[in-house]
Design an enzyme around this catalytic site. Structure first.
Site, PDB file in Angstrom:
ATOM      1  N   ASP A  86       0.916  -1.065  -0.093  1.00 28.68           N
ATOM      2  CA  ASP A  86      -0.193  -0.210  -0.124  1.00 28.68           C
ATOM      3  C   ASP A  86       0.864   1.169   0.079  1.00 28.68           C
ATOM      4  OD1 ASP A  86      -2.046  -1.975   0.192  1.00 28.68           O
ATOM      5  OD2 ASP A  86      -2.808  -1.220   2.126  1.00 28.68           O
ATOM      6  N   ASP A 128     -26.658  -9.437  -5.213  1.00 26.69           N
ATOM      7  CA  ASP A 128     -27.559  -8.513  -4.561  1.00 26.69           C
ATOM      8  C   ASP A 128     -27.087  -7.124  -4.405  1.00 26.69           C
ATOM      9  OD1 ASP A 128     -29.956  -8.304  -3.739  1.00 26.69           O
ATOM     10  OD2 ASP A 128     -29.797  -9.271  -1.779  1.00 26.69           O
ATOM     11  N   CYS A 155     -52.346  -6.770  28.827  1.00 26.90           N
ATOM     12  CA  CYS A 155     -52.556  -6.430  30.237  1.00 26.90           C
ATOM     13  C   CYS A 155     -53.534  -5.215  30.357  1.00 26.90           C
ATOM     14  CB  CYS A 155     -50.912  -5.828  30.843  1.00 26.90           C
ATOM     15  SG  CYS A 155     -51.073  -4.825  32.244  1.00 26.90           S
ATOM     16  N   GLU A 187       4.138   1.544  -1.158  1.00 26.36           N
ATOM     17  CA  GLU A 187       4.411   1.932  -2.641  1.00 26.36           C
ATOM     18  C   GLU A 187       3.367   2.515  -3.694  1.00 26.36           C
ATOM     19  OE1 GLU A 187       7.717  -1.517  -3.460  1.00 26.36           O
ATOM     20  OE2 GLU A 187       5.899  -2.179  -2.547  1.00 26.36           O
ATOM     21  N   LYS A 219     -26.018 -14.375  -8.895  1.00 25.88           N
ATOM     22  CA  LYS A 219     -26.798 -13.255  -8.879  1.00 25.88           C
ATOM     23  C   LYS A 219     -26.351 -12.236  -7.776  1.00 25.88           C
ATOM     24  CE  LYS A 219     -31.781 -12.121  -9.400  1.00 25.88           C
ATOM     25  NZ  LYS A 219     -31.773 -11.010  -8.408  1.00 25.88           N
ATOM     26  N   LYS A 263     -28.091 -18.117 -18.083  1.00 26.81           N
ATOM     27  CA  LYS A 263     -28.338 -17.403 -19.554  1.00 26.81           C
ATOM     28  C   LYS A 263     -27.978 -18.367 -20.548  1.00 26.81           C
ATOM     29  CE  LYS A 263     -26.797 -13.057 -17.483  1.00 26.81           C
ATOM     30  NZ  LYS A 263     -25.727 -11.941 -17.346  1.00 26.81           N
ATOM     31  N   LYS A 322     -33.896 -18.131  -7.629  1.00 28.66           N
ATOM     32  CA  LYS A 322     -33.713 -17.574  -6.352  1.00 28.66           C
ATOM     33  C   LYS A 322     -33.500 -18.617  -5.410  1.00 28.66           C
ATOM     34  CE  LYS A 322     -35.376 -13.216  -6.197  1.00 28.66           C
ATOM     35  NZ  LYS A 322     -34.743 -11.978  -5.759  1.00 28.66           N
ATOM     36  N   GLU A 349     -24.467 -17.804 -13.777  1.00 28.78           N
ATOM     37  CA  GLU A 349     -23.662 -16.597 -12.946  1.00 28.78           C
ATOM     38  C   GLU A 349     -24.237 -16.409 -11.647  1.00 28.78           C
ATOM     39  OE1 GLU A 349     -23.819 -12.985 -15.145  1.00 28.78           O
ATOM     40  OE2 GLU A 349     -23.205 -14.067 -17.065  1.00 28.78           O
ATOM     41  N   TYR A 399     -21.624  -7.791 -15.795  1.00 27.07           N
ATOM     42  CA  TYR A 399     -22.151  -8.859 -16.419  1.00 27.07           C
ATOM     43  C   TYR A 399     -22.909  -8.907 -17.800  1.00 27.07           C
ATOM     44  CZ  TYR A 399     -26.397  -7.004 -14.397  1.00 27.07           C
ATOM     45  OH  TYR A 399     -27.506  -6.258 -14.058  1.00 27.07           O
ATOM     46  N   ASP A 441       0.744   4.267  -2.575  1.00 21.90           N
ATOM     47  CA  ASP A 441       0.448   5.652  -2.084  1.00 21.90           C
ATOM     48  C   ASP A 441       1.654   6.481  -2.646  1.00 21.90           C
ATOM     49  OD1 ASP A 441      -1.743   4.766  -1.080  1.00 21.90           O
ATOM     50  OD2 ASP A 441      -0.904   4.916   1.087  1.00 21.90           O
ATOM     51  N   CYS A 449     -50.441   0.530  34.386  1.00 22.36           N
ATOM     52  CA  CYS A 449     -49.426  -0.573  34.388  1.00 22.36           C
ATOM     53  C   CYS A 449     -48.131   0.560  33.811  1.00 22.36           C
ATOM     54  CB  CYS A 449     -49.491  -1.494  33.206  1.00 22.36           C
ATOM     55  SG  CYS A 449     -48.261  -2.629  32.800  1.00 22.36           S
ATOM     56  N   LEU A 496     -35.337  -9.989 -14.846  1.00 25.81           N
ATOM     57  CA  LEU A 496     -35.548 -11.597 -15.113  1.00 25.81           C
ATOM     58  C   LEU A 496     -36.719 -11.952 -14.418  1.00 25.81           C
ATOM     59  CD1 LEU A 496     -31.536 -12.373 -14.430  1.00 25.81           C
ATOM     60  CD2 LEU A 496     -32.776 -12.270 -16.629  1.00 25.81           C
ATOM     61  N   CYS A 531     -46.506  -5.186  35.782  1.00 25.42           N
ATOM     62  CA  CYS A 531     -47.046  -4.503  36.896  1.00 25.42           C
ATOM     63  C   CYS A 531     -47.713  -5.651  37.678  1.00 25.42           C
ATOM     64  CB  CYS A 531     -48.106  -3.686  36.647  1.00 25.42           C
ATOM     65  SG  CYS A 531     -49.648  -4.601  35.780  1.00 25.42           S
ATOM     66  N   CYS A 534     -49.301  -9.789  34.347  1.00 21.72           N
ATOM     67  CA  CYS A 534     -48.277  -8.902  33.591  1.00 21.72           C
ATOM     68  C   CYS A 534     -46.740  -8.866  34.138  1.00 21.72           C
ATOM     69  CB  CYS A 534     -48.887  -7.627  33.708  1.00 21.72           C
ATOM     70  SG  CYS A 534     -47.718  -6.145  32.918  1.00 21.72           S
TER      71      CYS A 534
HETATM   72  S1  IVH Z   1     -28.727 -10.198 -16.158  1.00 16.92           S
HETATM   73  C1  IVH Z   1     -31.403  -9.043 -19.387  1.00 16.92           C
HETATM   74  N1  IVH Z   1     -26.922 -11.150 -14.421  1.00 16.92           N
HETATM   75  O1  IVH Z   1     -30.577  -9.039 -11.286  1.00 16.92           O
HETATM   76  C2  IVH Z   1     -30.396  -9.538 -18.249  1.00 16.92           C
HETATM   77  N2  IVH Z   1     -28.727  -9.765 -13.610  1.00 16.92           N
HETATM   78  O2  IVH Z   1     -33.904  -8.907 -12.494  1.00 16.92           O
HETATM   79  C3  IVH Z   1     -30.767  -8.737 -16.986  1.00 16.92           C
HETATM   80  N3  IVH Z   1     -28.176  -9.260 -11.099  1.00 16.92           N
HETATM   81  O3  IVH Z   1     -31.820  -6.206 -12.361  1.00 16.92           O
HETATM   82  C4  IVH Z   1     -29.839  -8.920 -15.975  1.00 16.92           C
HETATM   83  N4  IVH Z   1     -26.313 -10.303 -10.935  1.00 16.92           N
HETATM   84  O4  IVH Z   1     -29.856  -6.255 -10.882  1.00 16.92           O
HETATM   85  C5  IVH Z   1     -27.809 -10.503 -14.735  1.00 16.92           C
HETATM   86  N5  IVH Z   1     -25.043 -11.940 -13.046  1.00 16.92           N
HETATM   87  C6  IVH Z   1     -26.157 -11.128 -13.251  1.00 16.92           C
HETATM   88  C7  IVH Z   1     -26.775 -10.676 -12.357  1.00 16.92           C
HETATM   89  C8  IVH Z   1     -27.966  -9.911 -12.230  1.00 16.92           C
HETATM   90  C9  IVH Z   1     -27.283  -9.653 -10.407  1.00 16.92           C
HETATM   91  C10 IVH Z   1     -29.374  -8.512 -10.912  1.00 16.92           C
HETATM   92  C11 IVH Z   1     -29.588  -7.296 -11.786  1.00 16.92           C
HETATM   93  C12 IVH Z   1     -30.919  -7.429 -12.488  1.00 16.92           C
HETATM   94  C13 IVH Z   1     -31.722  -8.478 -11.617  1.00 16.92           C
HETATM   95  C14 IVH Z   1     -32.548  -9.415 -12.486  1.00 16.92           C
END
Ligand code: IVH
Length: 667
Positions: free
Chosen positions: A34, A118, A427, A36, A116, A294, A318, A114, A229, A38, A432, A84, A412, A409
């Site tokens: 770090d 959050d 109660c 170097e 997903k 996908k 999900k 992939e 992505y 900086d 109370c 999606l 009280c 209670c």
């Molecule tokens: S593809 C048409 N890939 O999930 C393709 N989405 O409703 C659209 N998300 O709004 C998204 N990881 O915020 C894709 N590897 C990933 C993702 C991803 C998270 C989220 C993204 C999207 C929601 C899907």
């Protein structure tokens, strides 16, 4: 050093720094210390200070730009950012695969699967290889311009290295997820807690909140990160033929792509891979809420196309709600403001999806019965959308017994009763002390009479000293009463008395809320105040009259009616009046034109205004705000990354508007 030499050295330094930046933030594999690093940045900053004409906008020293911005400008996406369809089980995945086979029966295809992430979906626009605009997904068509904040994210390249020939002179877009790693999430929440601020419920909200900052220096400190992505070229450049190849290209260009993503030859492999991550998700340094599947071949993606809202070539799987197994160390029943006795389970602390859980709601006697739960049992807890996690079931009973609510209670010692058809055990002792404490806290709270300096501790002292037996007693307090209380100086005593006196003039709706009538929240209090401009009128109202008011249901109507038939409550109200608390107000002729009269709005996703402010704007123009979308909804205002309400609106054909359109509507 002359200008030419400086220019050369600056170029070298920018290249070096970007290289190490990538090693550190994108590849997680730093090759220098770090210190170097900086030193390189320091040398560059000094040169730039001496030769300001040589500073380029994509210099690594310019990640955090100058002034905070004033507002978020709308950005229209070149092509819609689709969402999606969700699936929750393997059957749905088979169906998805079956559907694809039916549409393209002749084709052989792989899947690219992939993680997903959050976070907050965003789109980065590059022009001539430089980051030009960053925007949130918004309603899918238009998002908010967050360029100033995205620039502070170290894994987002300001300029692209190894740019392919075909992309170097055109605009293209990189879509992906801005997210907050769990470590940063915990750090922010600890800071918020020690600053007396409400912690963020989860990393996704925290990421959204961080992106909504007008001042990029605030965002810069949050530690956001980005996974790419999707590569979206503009025009007809030759592009990789598959998602997997696009990802490799993005990586070569300097973006962070998820290393765990995998190509699968068939849906069986996809399912195995989903299972694998469902089990391993807690090992990650960030939250994932599922997997995205996908079709790998981009030409086949084109053939499959999309339904209005989501592509047919992809689906999200999900994960089920986050659960963990742990032991019940204790169950404690406590009394609330309305006398309801609520049991809470105290658990052996356990981590669920990156958050430590040590309490869970048990709600009421029925729930105890349903769970058949007792202290010592081993249970499954679930962290869902609620603030406090809940117990799903008992998996191992350590005793035969079931925890029962006490018949006295816990505060009280008074008798507890449960009315027929009611879930809550209460109660019924009107004096109370815990109820009294909570009632006064409620009366003084920000949404009610807003008495600054009158927090739980002071209220407790006032009750113990016998100075306050109901909230009307507050108005009789003088400085002399307060000074002897623990840690109360003369100055704070004077301030408190003044704040209490000032609260006499609050709008009527606040008083209605502050009275503490069961079921009457802030919104209902406003409705009541619009209909009854004096407390005496409200007191006289019959149940049927109350029920006739839009948005007041039978339960609330009965509760209001009963409240004013209680001798004790009427006495307190007489005391409030005698003290000079305002109990009626002139009917206001609205100054704001009632341009939204009769219109119902629902908000979803993050907008730049505080939600409460936006809601007030609707209400002051005669409109209504509700929390869920129905056929009666007129407009859904969709901010950044809207939730399921957005989908519901589309389904029902309710008009969806952006924040900008909303502001136009307000005039
Ligand atoms: S593809 C048409 N890939 O999930 C393709 N989405 O409703 C659209 N998300 O709004 C998204 N990881 O915020 C894709 N590897 C990933 C993702 C991803 C998270 C989220 C993204 C999207 C929601 C899907």
């Amino acid at each position: 050093m002359d200008l030419r030499e400086a220019e050369k050295r600056i170029k070298e330094l920018v290249g070096e720094i970007e290289y190490h930046n990538r090693k550190y933030y994108v590849e997680d594999n730093p090759v220098i210390s770090d210190y170097e690093f900086d030193m390189l940045v320091k040398e560059l900053s000094e040169l730039e200070a001496r030769f300001p004409e040589l500073v380029t906008p994509d210099s690594p020293t310019r990640r955090v730009g100058g002034e905070p911005i004033k507002e978020f400008k709308p950005v229209r996406h070149v092509s819609p950012m689709l969402s999606l369809d969700n699936t929750y089980n393997k059957n749905d995945l088979s169906e998805f695969d079956g559907r694809i086979k039916r549409i393209i029966p002749d084709a052989r295809y792989d899947y690219f699967v992939e993680l997903k992430i959050d976070g907050i979906a965003s789109s980065l626009t590059y022009e001539g290889g430089r980051l030009a605009i960053a925007a949130t997904r918004g309603d899918g068509l238009t998002g908010d311009d967050i360029t100033h904040n995205a620039r502070t994210i170290r894994s987002i390249p300001l300029s692209i290295r190894n740019i392919p020939e075909s992309l170097s002179n055109t605009r293209f877009h990189v879509r992906g997820e801005i997210f907050l790693p769990l470590k940063s999430f915990e750090k922010i929440n600890n800071e918020r807690l020690s600053g007396g601020l409400e912690p963020f419920a989860n990393p996704r909200n925290a990421a959204g909140g961080s992106l909504k900052q007008l001042d990029p220096s605030v965002t810069a400190r949050r530690g956001l990160d980005f996974f790419a992505y999707q590569l979206v070229p503009e025009g007809d450049q030759t592009m990789p033929g598959s998602q997997s190849r696009s990802m490799e290209l993005l990586e070569e260009m300097g973006f962070k792509v998820n290393r765990h993503n995998r190509k699968c030859p068939d849906i069986g492999c996809v399912m195995d891979f989903c299972n694998e991550w469902e089990a391993k998700r807690s090992e990650l340094a960030y939250e994932i809420d599922g997997m995205v599947i996908k079709v790998d071949d981009l030409r086949l993606q084109g053939r499959l196309g999309s339904t209005g809202k989501s592509p047919r070539w992809a689906i999200s799987y999900k994960f089920p709600a986050k659960q963990a197994t742990t032991k019940v160390n204790d169950i404690i029943a406590s009394v609330g403001r309305t006398g309801a006795v609520t049991p809470v389970a105290f658990l052996e602390p356990v981590r669920i999806g990156g958050v430590t859980v040590s309490r869970a709601a048990l709600y009421n006697a029925d729930e105890l019965e349903r769970l058949c739960i007792n202290v010592g049992d081993v249970v499954i807890v679930e962290r869902g959308g609620e603030v406090i996690p809940k117990v799903v079931k008992v998996v191992e009973k350590k005793t035969d017994g079931v925890f029962r609510l006490p018949d006295k209670c816990p505060s009280c010692g008074g008798r507890l009763v449960r009315d027929e058809g009611e879930a809550a055990t209460r109660c019924i002792n009107t004096s109370c002390p815990v109820q009294l404490q909570k009632n006064v806290e409620h009366y003084a709270s920000r949404g009610a009479m807003d008495i600054e300096g009158l927090g739980p501790k002071v209220i407790d002292l006032l009750i113990q000293a016998g100075l306050v037996g109901d909230y009307a007693d507050l108005y009789g307090l003088n400085t002399g009463d307060l000074v002897p209380l623990e840690r109360m100086g003369k100055k704070s005593a004077e301030n408190l008395v003044e704040n209490i006196q000032n609260s006499k003039d609050r709008p009527l709706s606040r008083l209605y809320y502050g009275l503490g009538i069961r079921h009457v929240g802030g919104r209902s209090a406003e409705i009541l105040a619009a209909r009854f401009n004096s407390l005496d009128e409200l007191i006289k109202a019959e149940t049927a009259e109350l029920e006739a008011i839009n948005e007041i249901g039978p339960v609330m109507a009965k509760s209001i009616h009963d409240f004013f038939r209680e001798e004790k409550n009427l006495n307190v109200i007489s005391k409030l009046k005698a003290a000079g608390v305002k109990t009626s107000e002139e009917r206001k002729t609205p100054e704001t034109p009632q341009s939204l009269a009769g219109k119902t709005f629902v908000f979803t996703g993050a907008i730049s205004l505080p939600r409460a402010e936006a809601e007030d704007m609707v209400k002051s123009r005669g409109g209504k705000v509700t929390s869920s979308v129905s056929k009666k909804t007129d407009y859904v205002v969709a901010g950044a990354d809207p939730g399921s309400k957005y989908d519901k609106a589309r389904e029902l054909g309710v008009e969806i508007i952006s924040e900008t359109q909303f502001k136009k509507m307000l005039g």
